[in-house]
Design an enzyme around this catalytic site. Structure first.
Site, mmCIF file in Angstrom:
data_model
loop_
_atom_site.group_PDB
_atom_site.id
_atom_site.type_symbol
_atom_site.label_atom_id
_atom_site.label_comp_id
_atom_site.label_asym_id
_atom_site.label_seq_id
_atom_site.Cartn_x
_atom_site.Cartn_y
_atom_site.Cartn_z
ATOM 1 N N LEU A 1 -2.254 -15.263 4.545
ATOM 2 C CA LEU A 1 -2.087 -16.552 5.366
ATOM 3 C C LEU A 1 -3.912 -16.791 4.798
ATOM 4 O O LEU A 1 -4.296 -15.884 4.430
ATOM 5 C CB LEU A 1 -1.988 -16.428 6.835
ATOM 6 C CG LEU A 1 -0.737 -15.611 7.202
ATOM 7 C CD1 LEU A 1 -1.219 -14.480 8.789
ATOM 8 C CD2 LEU A 1 -0.302 -16.369 8.302
ATOM 9 N N SER B 1 3.492 -7.907 8.466
ATOM 10 C CA SER B 1 3.147 -8.382 6.902
ATOM 11 C C SER B 1 4.051 -8.511 6.075
ATOM 12 O O SER B 1 4.761 -7.416 5.814
ATOM 13 C CB SER B 1 1.813 -8.013 6.847
ATOM 14 O OG SER B 1 1.325 -7.646 5.222
ATOM 15 N N SER B 2 4.209 -9.511 4.840
ATOM 16 C CA SER B 2 4.987 -9.532 3.826
ATOM 17 C C SER B 2 4.465 -7.540 3.132
ATOM 18 O O SER B 2 5.226 -7.698 1.972
ATOM 19 C CB SER B 2 5.032 -9.984 3.093
ATOM 20 O OG SER B 2 3.722 -10.449 2.652
ATOM 21 N N CYS B 3 3.572 -6.892 3.077
ATOM 22 C CA CYS B 3 3.527 -6.020 2.342
ATOM 23 C C CYS B 3 4.146 -4.718 2.732
ATOM 24 O O CYS B 3 4.246 -3.158 2.104
ATOM 25 C CB CYS B 3 1.419 -5.766 2.489
ATOM 26 S SG CYS B 3 0.912 -4.888 3.558
ATOM 27 N N ARG C 1 2.060 -15.161 -5.241
ATOM 28 C CA ARG C 1 1.911 -15.433 -3.445
ATOM 29 C C ARG C 1 1.898 -15.969 -3.060
ATOM 30 O O ARG C 1 1.861 -17.384 -3.503
ATOM 31 C CB ARG C 1 0.062 -14.583 -3.102
ATOM 32 C CG ARG C 1 -0.466 -13.643 -4.393
ATOM 33 C CD ARG C 1 -0.187 -11.699 -3.343
ATOM 34 N NE ARG C 1 -1.038 -11.087 -3.819
ATOM 35 C CZ ARG C 1 -0.043 -10.468 -4.695
ATOM 36 N NH1 ARG C 1 0.905 -10.841 -5.085
ATOM 37 N NH2 ARG C 1 -1.285 -9.261 -4.687
ATOM 38 N N HIS D 1 -9.236 -11.961 1.718
ATOM 39 C CA HIS D 1 -7.818 -12.108 0.751
ATOM 40 C C HIS D 1 -7.949 -12.776 0.169
ATOM 41 O O HIS D 1 -9.593 -13.655 0.190
ATOM 42 C CB HIS D 1 -6.490 -12.445 1.691
ATOM 43 C CG HIS D 1 -6.749 -11.730 2.226
ATOM 44 N ND1 HIS D 1 -6.555 -11.640 4.036
ATOM 45 C CD2 HIS D 1 -5.497 -10.903 2.322
ATOM 46 C CE1 HIS D 1 -6.235 -10.875 4.899
ATOM 47 N NE2 HIS D 1 -5.085 -9.740 3.558
ATOM 48 N N PRO E 1 4.250 -12.133 8.749
ATOM 49 C CA PRO E 1 4.464 -13.577 8.199
ATOM 50 C C PRO E 1 3.902 -13.009 6.289
ATOM 51 O O PRO E 1 3.457 -11.810 6.219
ATOM 52 C CB PRO E 1 2.644 -13.671 9.007
ATOM 53 C CG PRO E 1 2.341 -12.458 9.678
ATOM 54 C CD PRO E 1 3.213 -11.536 9.696
ATOM 55 N N LYS F 1 2.251 -0.940 9.927
ATOM 56 C CA LYS F 1 2.696 -2.067 10.510
ATOM 57 C C LYS F 1 4.248 -2.250 10.657
ATOM 58 O O LYS F 1 5.012 -2.065 11.091
ATOM 59 C CB LYS F 1 2.321 -3.086 8.892
ATOM 60 C CG LYS F 1 1.338 -4.091 8.880
ATOM 61 C CD LYS F 1 1.194 -4.762 10.960
ATOM 62 C CE LYS F 1 -0.101 -5.094 11.100
ATOM 63 N NZ LYS F 1 -0.617 -5.948 12.228
ATOM 64 N N TYR G 1 -2.380 0.218 5.046
ATOM 65 C CA TYR G 1 -1.790 -0.884 6.170
ATOM 66 C C TYR G 1 -0.233 -0.879 6.691
ATOM 67 O O TYR G 1 0.493 -1.065 7.731
ATOM 68 C CB TYR G 1 -2.311 -1.526 5.938
ATOM 69 C CG TYR G 1 -2.740 -3.507 6.362
ATOM 70 C CD1 TYR G 1 -3.240 -3.559 7.759
ATOM 71 C CD2 TYR G 1 -1.899 -4.375 5.624
ATOM 72 C CE1 TYR G 1 -2.606 -5.049 8.266
ATOM 73 C CE2 TYR G 1 -1.487 -5.356 6.415
ATOM 74 C CZ TYR G 1 -1.987 -6.211 7.686
ATOM 75 O OH TYR G 1 -2.233 -6.908 8.313
#
Ligand code: GFB
Length: 314
Positions: A168, A109-111, A211, A181, A165, A142, A138
């Site tokens: 999404l 994830s981009s986070c 975002r 989301h 990613p 990841k 999270y």
């Protein structure tokens, strides 16, 4: 043997990403997809995962199974986000290596990138600063998953790649008002408001955060492309290449849905990360680009939502 003829396991095929992978793989000629619902195989249970790999001998694995959710789900369920994701990815990555899987693709994830990372965010920014507190549990899970892929490649020569990613959206998204989301939540709120002729829709936060939104069918296409063309311990970003503010997104969603009332911002709700835009130059250098425009993707996702509104749980 090409993946079209091989047993391919899509872990998490009932989710937004997993379902898109199944569509893409099927369209590409996959003949032996291995799919298990959560009720059939709980990936948090190591012995069950072990048995599945012994019995089914997958050759390729797309690891899209995860506990996911928006800013509120991340805030309210830190233990579940950390525990479930650590267990799922450790069990699947380890079993895949030990049972001779040829290649595994792990979805991050981009986070994972620092809250204050320069924009757009390059893969090299990983672990160069503090994480965004609203989703650090999270993100930590990841990061552990992508590090596990790196470590298994270094120590055991296992061909595991990590794909990061951006945010999404698409058909099959979670439209719950509490755990989804932003894009799905706003679509549902605008749709409900428009149908009862309500005059306002509440938008969490200030509307200022930015975002990037990638249609999940573009992500699935990129994953298959990377399965075929990417082999490295370095994670690789998959994004749309542009971002919008939450306020701009809300206006776009309202337009697509046909809601003409007022968007009311609630700054008592958290904004989260100020901006998340991925640098996708590593991916585009390999020859892949996203195709689905945001407005077009919003319209088709809204069409899907309208067709499935009745069966979606609250
Ligand atoms: O999509 P979202 O929940 O997660 O929220 P993140 C994005 C922004 O939209 C935040 C605002 O500033 C929210 O406050 N927002 C406005 C809303 N209205 C709403 C609404 O009705 N619902 C929601 N959910 N947001 C997630 C992470 O962060 O991004 C995950 O929590 C994951 O870990 C995912 O990484 C990709 O983009 O802030």
């Amino acid at each position: 043997m090409s993946w079209q003829q091989a047993p391919v396991y899509v872990a998490g095929h009932g989710g937004l990403v997993g379902a898109a992978l199944v569509r893409r793989l099927t369209a590409g000629g996959a003949t032996r997809l291995l799919l298990r619902t959560r009720a059939q195989l709980d990936l948090r249970r190591q012995a069950d995962v072990e048995r599945f790999f012994v019995e089914q001998q997958p050759r390729y694995v797309f690891l899209a199974a995860a506990r996911v959710g928006g800013i509120e789900a991340n805030r309210s369920q830190p233990a579940q986000f950390l525990r479930d994701n650590l267990l799922i990815q450790a069990n699947v990555i380890d079993a895949a290596y030990r049972h001779g899987v040829s290649k595994l693709l792990f979805l991050g994830s981009s986070c994972i990138y620092p809250r204050e990372a320069p924009q757009p965010m390059r893969e090299q920014y990983l672990l160069t600063g503090s994480l965004e507190p609203t989703n650090e549990w999270y993100a930590v899970a990841k990061i552990a998953g992508l590090k596990m892929c790196q470590a298994y490649r270094r120590e055991f020569g296992f061909d595991a790649i990590s794909v990061m990613p951006t945010n999404l959206y698409g058909p099959g998204d979670n439209f719950s008002l509490t755990t989804s989301h932003v894009l799905a939540a706003l679509m549902r709120k605008c749709d409900e408001a428009q149908r009862v002729h309500a005059s306002t829709v509440e938008v969490w936060g200030t509307g200022a955060p930015r975002r990037e939104f990638l249609h999940v069918d573009d992500l699935a296409d990129a994953c298959v492309y990377l399965m075929e063309h990417y082999e490295s311990e370095d994670p690789i970003n998959v994004g749309w290449g542009r971002d919008v503010s939450v306020a701009e997104l809300a206006r776009l969603v309202a337009r697509v849905v046909g809601f003409q009332g007022e968007l009311r911002f609630d700054p008592s709700r958290p904004d989260g990360t100020p901006r998340k835009l991925l640098d996708i130059s590593r991916l585009t250098a390999l020859g892949w680009r996203p195709r689905i425009e945001l407005v077009e993707g919003l319209a088709s996702t809204y069409g899907w939502y309208c067709a499935h509104r009745q069966e979606l749980r609250s």
